[in-house]
Design a protein around this motif. Sequence first.
Motif, PDB file in Angstrom:
ATOM      1  N   THR A   1     -19.925 -69.927  57.226  1.00 40.71           N
ATOM      2  CA  THR A   1     -20.519 -71.053  57.952  1.00 40.71           C
ATOM      3  C   THR A   1     -22.027 -70.905  58.130  1.00 40.71           C
ATOM      4  N   TYR A   2     -22.474 -69.696  58.429  1.00 39.36           N
ATOM      5  CA  TYR A   2     -23.864 -69.512  58.853  1.00 39.36           C
ATOM      6  C   TYR A   2     -24.748 -68.774  57.860  1.00 39.36           C
ATOM      7  N   LYS A   3     -24.249 -68.502  56.648  1.00 41.09           N
ATOM      8  CA  LYS A   3     -25.028 -67.711  55.680  1.00 41.09           C
ATOM      9  C   LYS A   3     -26.370 -68.339  55.320  1.00 41.09           C
ATOM     10  N   GLU A   4     -26.469 -69.669  55.379  1.00 38.38           N
ATOM     11  CA  GLU A   4     -27.728 -70.347  55.060  1.00 38.38           C
ATOM     12  C   GLU A   4     -28.578 -70.602  56.308  1.00 38.38           C
ATOM     13  N   ILE A   5     -28.041 -70.276  57.484  1.00 39.01           N
ATOM     14  CA  ILE A   5     -28.723 -70.592  58.741  1.00 39.01           C
ATOM     15  C   ILE A   5     -29.307 -69.346  59.398  1.00 39.01           C
ATOM     16  N   TYR A   6     -28.535 -68.286  59.418  1.00 39.53           N
ATOM     17  CA  TYR A   6     -28.950 -67.036  60.070  1.00 39.53           C
ATOM     18  C   TYR A   6     -29.002 -65.897  59.057  1.00 39.53           C
ATOM     19  N   PRO A   7     -29.864 -64.913  59.273  1.00 37.83           N
ATOM     20  CA  PRO A   7     -29.837 -63.717  58.422  1.00 37.83           C
ATOM     21  C   PRO A   7     -28.498 -62.988  58.596  1.00 37.83           C
ATOM     22  N   GLU A   8     -28.023 -62.408  57.521  1.00 34.93           N
ATOM     23  CA  GLU A   8     -26.739 -61.690  57.572  1.00 34.93           C
ATOM     24  C   GLU A   8     -26.753 -60.594  58.641  1.00 34.93           C
ATOM     25  N   LYS A   9     -27.878 -59.946  58.817  1.00 36.43           N
ATOM     26  CA  LYS A   9     -28.002 -58.894  59.831  1.00 36.43           C
ATOM     27  C   LYS A   9     -27.701 -59.448  61.231  1.00 36.43           C
ATOM     28  N   ALA A  10     -28.204 -60.642  61.520  1.00 43.71           N
ATOM     29  CA  ALA A  10     -27.965 -61.267  62.823  1.00 43.71           C
ATOM     30  C   ALA A  10     -26.488 -61.633  62.985  1.00 43.71           C
ATOM     31  N   ILE A  11     -25.888 -62.165  61.935  1.00 47.07           N
ATOM     32  CA  ILE A  11     -24.460 -62.524  61.979  1.00 47.07           C
ATOM     33  C   ILE A  11     -23.619 -61.280  62.251  1.00 47.07           C
ATOM     34  N   LEU A  12     -23.896 -60.215  61.536  1.00 43.88           N
ATOM     35  CA  LEU A  12     -23.112 -58.979  61.701  1.00 43.88           C
ATOM     36  C   LEU A  12     -23.318 -58.373  63.088  1.00 43.88           C
ATOM     37  N   ALA A  13     -24.524 -58.467  63.626  1.00 45.18           N
ATOM     38  CA  ALA A  13     -24.773 -57.961  64.988  1.00 45.18           C
ATOM     39  C   ALA A  13     -23.968 -58.773  65.998  1.00 45.18           C
ATOM     40  N   PHE A  14     -23.967 -60.095  65.839  1.00 40.50           N
ATOM     41  CA  PHE A  14     -23.180 -60.946  66.725  1.00 40.50           C
ATOM     42  C   PHE A  14     -21.694 -60.606  66.621  1.00 40.50           C
ATOM     43  N   LEU A  15     -21.190 -60.512  65.415  1.00 38.36           N
ATOM     44  CA  LEU A  15     -19.760 -60.229  65.222  1.00 38.36           C
ATOM     45  C   LEU A  15     -19.362 -58.895  65.849  1.00 38.36           C
ATOM     46  N   SER A  16     -20.222 -57.902  65.738  1.00 33.56           N
ATOM     47  CA  SER A  16     -19.880 -56.589  66.308  1.00 33.56           C
ATOM     48  C   SER A  16     -19.791 -56.644  67.823  1.00 33.56           C
ATOM     49  N   GLN A  17     -20.530 -57.549  68.441  1.00 28.40           N
ATOM     50  CA  GLN A  17     -20.465 -57.710  69.900  1.00 28.40           C
ATOM     51  C   GLN A  17     -19.331 -58.633  70.316  1.00 28.40           C
TER      52      GLN A  17
END
Length: 165
Positions: free
Chosen positions: A25-41
Motif C-alpha cells: 500500500t505505502y511503497k510509493e508513499i513512505y520510505p521502506e525504512k519508515a514502513i518497517l520501523a512502524f511495523l516493528s512497533q
Amino acid sequence: MNIRPIADADLLEVQRVAQVTWLHTYKEIYPEKAILAFLSQAYSLDRLRDLLRTDSNKLRRLFYVVADEDCIVGYGELVERGYAEYELTRIYLLPAFQGKGIGKRLLNQLINDVFPLCRLIAWVEKENGGGRSFYESMQFHVEEEIEDNFFGTVTHLLKYVRDWE
C-alpha cells in the motif's frame, strides 16, 4: 470467508498480513525504512497481545480478522473515541483479496457489532488512492486534512467521516 474476533493463534498471521499490505500500500508513499520501523512497533507480538487482552476485557474495541479457510487474509479494528463515536484504526486485506467486496463486508461487520454508533472516523494518507476510493464507496466524506510526520517523512492525512442520524 469467515469474519471473526481475533484470537491468540492469529497473531503471527496478522503480522504477516500487515507486512505484506503495508509494503504494498505505502511503497510509493513512505520510505521502506519508515514502513518497517512502524511495523516493528505497531505489529510486534507484545503490542498485538496487548490489543488481544484489551479486546477480551473491553467491549469498546473490536479487532476482527478475515479468514479464508485456515489462513488470515485481512483484519480491521474499531476503537471507541467518545460516546457513539468510533475510529477505524486499521483495515487491511492482502492484495489478492482486495477489490472483491471483502473489505466492505469486514467494515460492515464491525459497524454492525457496535452500538450505539453515530460517527465513524478513519485517517487516510492523502496519496493512498485505493484507501480513499474504499472510504468514499462506503459513504465517508473528507472532513479535515492535517500534516503529519511518519517516522521522518512529512505526509498529509485526510480525516474521513461517516455519520449516522
